[in-house]
Scaffold this motif. Sequence first.
Motif, PDB file in Angstrom:
ATOM      1  N   ASP A 155       0.702  -1.222  -0.119  1.00  0.00           N
ATOM      2  CA  ASP A 155       0.020  -0.015   0.199  1.00  0.00           C
ATOM      3  C   ASP A 155       0.949   1.194  -0.021  1.00  0.00           C
ATOM      4  O   ASP A 155       1.932   1.247   0.638  1.00  0.00           O
ATOM      5  CB  ASP A 155      -0.955  -0.016   1.257  1.00  0.00           C
ATOM      6  N   LEU A 156       0.638   2.165  -0.801  1.00  0.00           N
ATOM      7  CA  LEU A 156       0.998   3.459  -0.881  1.00  0.00           C
ATOM      8  C   LEU A 156       0.576   4.366   0.189  1.00  0.00           C
ATOM      9  O   LEU A 156      -0.683   4.470   0.386  1.00  0.00           O
ATOM     10  CB  LEU A 156       1.177   4.008  -2.176  1.00  0.00           C
ATOM     11  N   PRO A 157       1.215   5.385   0.877  1.00  0.00           N
ATOM     12  CA  PRO A 157       0.516   6.533   1.575  1.00  0.00           C
ATOM     13  C   PRO A 157      -0.122   7.420   0.805  1.00  0.00           C
ATOM     14  O   PRO A 157       0.233   7.434  -0.788  1.00  0.00           O
ATOM     15  CB  PRO A 157       1.881   6.923   2.441  1.00  0.00           C
ATOM     16  N   PRO A 158      -0.755   8.300   1.122  1.00  0.00           N
ATOM     17  CA  PRO A 158      -1.595   9.270   0.075  1.00  0.00           C
ATOM     18  C   PRO A 158      -0.561   9.868  -0.695  1.00  0.00           C
ATOM     19  O   PRO A 158       0.474  10.386  -0.410  1.00  0.00           O
ATOM     20  CB  PRO A 158      -2.177  10.239   1.120  1.00  0.00           C
ATOM     21  N   GLN A 159      -0.784  10.077  -2.116  1.00  0.00           N
ATOM     22  CA  GLN A 159      -0.010  10.383  -2.951  1.00  0.00           C
ATOM     23  C   GLN A 159      -0.290  11.851  -3.615  1.00  0.00           C
ATOM     24  O   GLN A 159      -1.534  12.064  -3.874  1.00  0.00           O
ATOM     25  CB  GLN A 159       0.153   9.467  -4.281  1.00  0.00           C
ATOM     26  N   TRP A 160       0.622  12.784  -3.977  1.00  0.00           N
ATOM     27  CA  TRP A 160       0.201  14.002  -4.173  1.00  0.00           C
ATOM     28  C   TRP A 160       0.188  13.880  -5.892  1.00  0.00           C
ATOM     29  O   TRP A 160       0.962  13.112  -6.652  1.00  0.00           O
ATOM     30  CB  TRP A 160       1.588  14.772  -4.246  1.00  0.00           C
ATOM     31  N   PHE A 161      -1.049  14.274  -6.361  1.00  0.00           N
ATOM     32  CA  PHE A 161      -1.126  14.142  -8.002  1.00  0.00           C
ATOM     33  C   PHE A 161      -1.893  15.682  -8.586  1.00  0.00           C
ATOM     34  O   PHE A 161      -2.854  15.882  -7.980  1.00  0.00           O
ATOM     35  CB  PHE A 161      -2.299  13.023  -8.365  1.00  0.00           C
ATOM     36  N   PRO A 162      -1.069  16.301  -9.487  1.00  0.00           N
ATOM     37  CA  PRO A 162      -1.629  17.307 -10.090  1.00  0.00           C
ATOM     38  C   PRO A 162      -2.596  16.673 -11.045  1.00  0.00           C
ATOM     39  O   PRO A 162      -1.866  15.824 -12.120  1.00  0.00           O
ATOM     40  CB  PRO A 162      -0.413  18.003 -10.657  1.00  0.00           C
ATOM     41  N   PHE A 178      11.731  18.063  -7.563  1.00  0.00           N
ATOM     42  CA  PHE A 178      11.348  17.972  -6.266  1.00  0.00           C
ATOM     43  C   PHE A 178      10.133  16.783  -6.045  1.00  0.00           C
ATOM     44  O   PHE A 178       9.397  16.731  -5.400  1.00  0.00           O
ATOM     45  CB  PHE A 178      10.879  19.103  -5.513  1.00  0.00           C
ATOM     46  N   GLY A 179      10.406  15.809  -7.291  1.00  0.00           N
ATOM     47  CA  GLY A 179       9.506  14.763  -7.004  1.00  0.00           C
ATOM     48  C   GLY A 179      10.280  13.512  -6.215  1.00  0.00           C
ATOM     49  O   GLY A 179       9.595  12.551  -6.144  1.00  0.00           O
ATOM     50  N   ASN A 180      11.397  13.841  -5.719  1.00  0.00           N
ATOM     51  CA  ASN A 180      12.068  12.642  -4.952  1.00  0.00           C
ATOM     52  C   ASN A 180      12.030  12.895  -3.451  1.00  0.00           C
ATOM     53  O   ASN A 180      12.263  14.121  -2.939  1.00  0.00           O
ATOM     54  CB  ASN A 180      13.627  12.663  -5.343  1.00  0.00           C
ATOM     55  N   TYR A 181      11.681  11.722  -2.802  1.00  0.00           N
ATOM     56  CA  TYR A 181      11.344  11.916  -1.529  1.00  0.00           C
ATOM     57  C   TYR A 181      12.345  10.936  -0.711  1.00  0.00           C
ATOM     58  O   TYR A 181      11.928  11.107   0.567  1.00  0.00           O
ATOM     59  CB  TYR A 181       9.873  11.466  -1.359  1.00  0.00           C
ATOM     60  N   GLY A 182      13.071  10.386  -1.191  1.00  0.00           N
ATOM     61  CA  GLY A 182      14.330   9.648  -0.321  1.00  0.00           C
ATOM     62  C   GLY A 182      13.940   8.872   0.549  1.00  0.00           C
ATOM     63  O   GLY A 182      14.456   8.664   1.605  1.00  0.00           O
ATOM     64  N   GLY A 183      12.595   7.905   0.300  1.00  0.00           N
ATOM     65  CA  GLY A 183      12.133   7.070   1.192  1.00  0.00           C
ATOM     66  C   GLY A 183      11.407   7.364   2.369  1.00  0.00           C
ATOM     67  O   GLY A 183      11.462   6.763   3.447  1.00  0.00           O
ATOM     68  N   ARG A 184      11.013   8.667   2.287  1.00  0.00           N
ATOM     69  CA  ARG A 184      10.300   8.969   3.298  1.00  0.00           C
ATOM     70  C   ARG A 184       8.982   8.332   3.636  1.00  0.00           C
ATOM     71  O   ARG A 184       8.404   7.754   2.725  1.00  0.00           O
ATOM     72  CB  ARG A 184       9.895  10.710   3.381  1.00  0.00           C
ATOM     73  N   VAL A 185       8.651   8.000   4.726  1.00  0.00           N
ATOM     74  CA  VAL A 185       7.558   7.286   5.353  1.00  0.00           C
ATOM     75  C   VAL A 185       6.263   8.310   4.688  1.00  0.00           C
ATOM     76  O   VAL A 185       5.183   7.439   4.250  1.00  0.00           O
ATOM     77  CB  VAL A 185       7.359   7.020   6.528  1.00  0.00           C
ATOM     78  N   MET A 243       4.186  11.757   2.922  1.00  0.00           N
ATOM     79  CA  MET A 243       4.585  12.848   2.051  1.00  0.00           C
ATOM     80  C   MET A 243       4.629  14.185   2.708  1.00  0.00           C
ATOM     81  O   MET A 243       4.161  14.485   3.848  1.00  0.00           O
ATOM     82  CB  MET A 243       3.216  12.870   1.124  1.00  0.00           C
ATOM     83  N   THR A 244       5.615  14.795   2.109  1.00  0.00           N
ATOM     84  CA  THR A 244       6.181  15.975   2.942  1.00  0.00           C
ATOM     85  C   THR A 244       5.267  16.940   2.774  1.00  0.00           C
ATOM     86  O   THR A 244       4.193  16.965   1.686  1.00  0.00           O
ATOM     87  CB  THR A 244       7.298  16.407   2.299  1.00  0.00           C
ATOM     88  N   PRO A 245       5.004  18.186   3.483  1.00  0.00           N
ATOM     89  CA  PRO A 245       3.959  19.290   3.271  1.00  0.00           C
ATOM     90  C   PRO A 245       4.064  19.838   2.146  1.00  0.00           C
ATOM     91  O   PRO A 245       4.858  19.859   1.387  1.00  0.00           O
ATOM     92  CB  PRO A 245       4.426  20.167   4.691  1.00  0.00           C
ATOM     93  N   LEU A 246       2.784  20.358   1.688  1.00  0.00           N
ATOM     94  CA  LEU A 246       2.562  21.223   0.544  1.00  0.00           C
ATOM     95  C   LEU A 246       3.275  22.561   0.432  1.00  0.00           C
ATOM     96  O   LEU A 246       3.463  22.950   1.641  1.00  0.00           O
ATOM     97  CB  LEU A 246       1.170  21.281   0.022  1.00  0.00           C
ATOM     98  N   SER A 247       3.695  22.991  -0.718  1.00  0.00           N
ATOM     99  CA  SER A 247       4.270  24.300  -0.691  1.00  0.00           C
ATOM    100  C   SER A 247       3.441  25.507  -0.188  1.00  0.00           C
ATOM    101  O   SER A 247       2.398  25.289  -0.366  1.00  0.00           O
ATOM    102  CB  SER A 247       4.923  24.682  -1.927  1.00  0.00           C
ATOM    103  N   PRO A 248       3.624  26.428   0.267  1.00  0.00           N
ATOM    104  CA  PRO A 248       2.890  27.716   0.789  1.00  0.00           C
ATOM    105  C   PRO A 248       2.244  28.323  -0.300  1.00  0.00           C
ATOM    106  O   PRO A 248       1.109  28.670  -0.114  1.00  0.00           O
ATOM    107  CB  PRO A 248       3.702  28.514   1.623  1.00  0.00           C
TER     108      PRO A 248
END
Length: 566
Positions: free
Chosen positions: A178-185, A290-297, A299-304
């Motif tokens: 299972d993937l954590p929630p994914q960012w999709f434009p 900035f599509g690389n997440y380096g194995g983070r568990v 998703m990082t915060p969205l940009s301001p």
Amino acid sequence: MKNNKRDVNGATRQRSGQPGLLRGLGVAAVIMVAALLMVWVGGAAFAGRAQRAQAAADSAAPPSTNDPHGFVDQSGNNVLPGSDKPLGLPKDRDKLFIPDENYIKSPLPAGDEKYAKIDGNAIKKTEAEIVAISEKSRTDGNQYWGRISGTDYDHMTSDFMEAKFKKLGLQTKRWSNDLPPQWFPTSWDTELVVGGKTIPLKSAWPVGQSVGTTNGPVEAEPVWVGLGFAADFKGRDVKGKAVFVYSWPTDGGVFTSSQWTGAYERALNSGAAMVYLVQGFPGDQQSMLFGNYGGRVEMTPLSPVPAMTISHDDGFAVREAIEKGGDVKLRMRLDVKIVPGLHTDTVLATLPGMSDETILVMAHHDAYFDGATDNASGMATSLELARYYASIPKEQRRRTMVFEDSPTHHSPGVVGSVWMRMNMQDWLANKVVLIANCEHTAETQIYYFGGGLLTTNMASARRWSAEGSDALKKLVPATLRDYGVAVHMISSTAGGDMGQLHTTAPSFGVIDNILNHSTMDTVDWTPAYPMGMVARSYAKIFEQINKMSKEEIRGPNFHPTFPAPR
């Protein structure tokens, strides 16, 4: 039991509820491959006109019959006769494309003729089949396209790799994670509005983790801040404006000056209404940053504020409009979803040897755009190595070989190689004697010249890594040199997907980073012969390694470690 999983568009799909293996990402900055020669001084304009006039005169003469290589005389500023615009990618790909037969070839070292069976042309053919999956993603109407983790095209790629390994007679296993929630434009557009006239800027592409424009299109006055250093912002009123940062590629299409100088963060936090990163490659490419997440568990915060990359050509059109003055506006619309409930699969394919000591050959398959170099080239290289070793009788294979097809180098989550690091520790620590990473194996050497691009008839130098005993660290660069694989003179820490596993067992790999994460990354720029020589050099390293014991490969200072994911 069967679990229903949603795809990106909210449809349901069935999948097996098996435990899974996936892979994450390791990112490492590298160097560009070019020298910037800006010829904007003194009599350069006059000289350029004179050279173009001479080139035009030469073009009227009968073509030479003494040049079998198809070299093109583009004397002067890398501008074709009759044109005032420097060459760029992908718009001028036909003018810059180098046929495979033109690349420099080096003979195999004496005694290694058996490796001629490893075929660079076969690698390129397989690479094109993988790229076709990405192309289907685009023709199916996805604006955010490629072999994106969690999508149907991700699963098609797993199917492709599994079928290829099975056809070679390898024993395959496939796991789902299972993937954590994914960012999709999901949908976006950008327009330059000059004096009431609207000009679409078709190269605009959302920066990874960008927030969307939640209340419809945003319109603002553009302001150009150059490279975006603190000095560029000093005294500038950018509040509520569309900030344009010129971003110089310092690791090809992935890492640019806007990251390591802090320009991107500076622009995001400047009070701007929106941010554009103008990519330094001449041309009209689209780029994913900035599509690389380096194995983070997670998703990082969205940009301001909303942010997009934009091509050199479109960015300079905005700059020129600003310079001319008048009523100039930028209009952006960006729809973004956070999509839960997706899954992705990892394939492991085993080729048994005479012992259970194992050489692990890894390659990731997820990609933005065509993803030819990144990483269809590595996947095809892995398959060609599997084909070569499957043709050798088992009794001649000292060690077992396992080939990993990993799907989430560019996505967050404990999946793929990250999952393996956390859940297969005994096997990695006690059975795996060597890990070889097949990733971005060859790209055409490209140079900046006179505001445009020049291509060459050779592959660019790769960054490389080798971790383990001193003997391994000497073997890797020496073999690459003997096989004509150009590399940086200083090794780097393990990058790409190898970054997730390099602490678990001795490892090596090369990575060629120039055009990846962009629409420039097509099969045209992955030459067959250099890809074949990388595969042959890997086979030679395996041969030498198989003469060494596990202890000799590791040396006294290598000890497996398994750091937790961030």
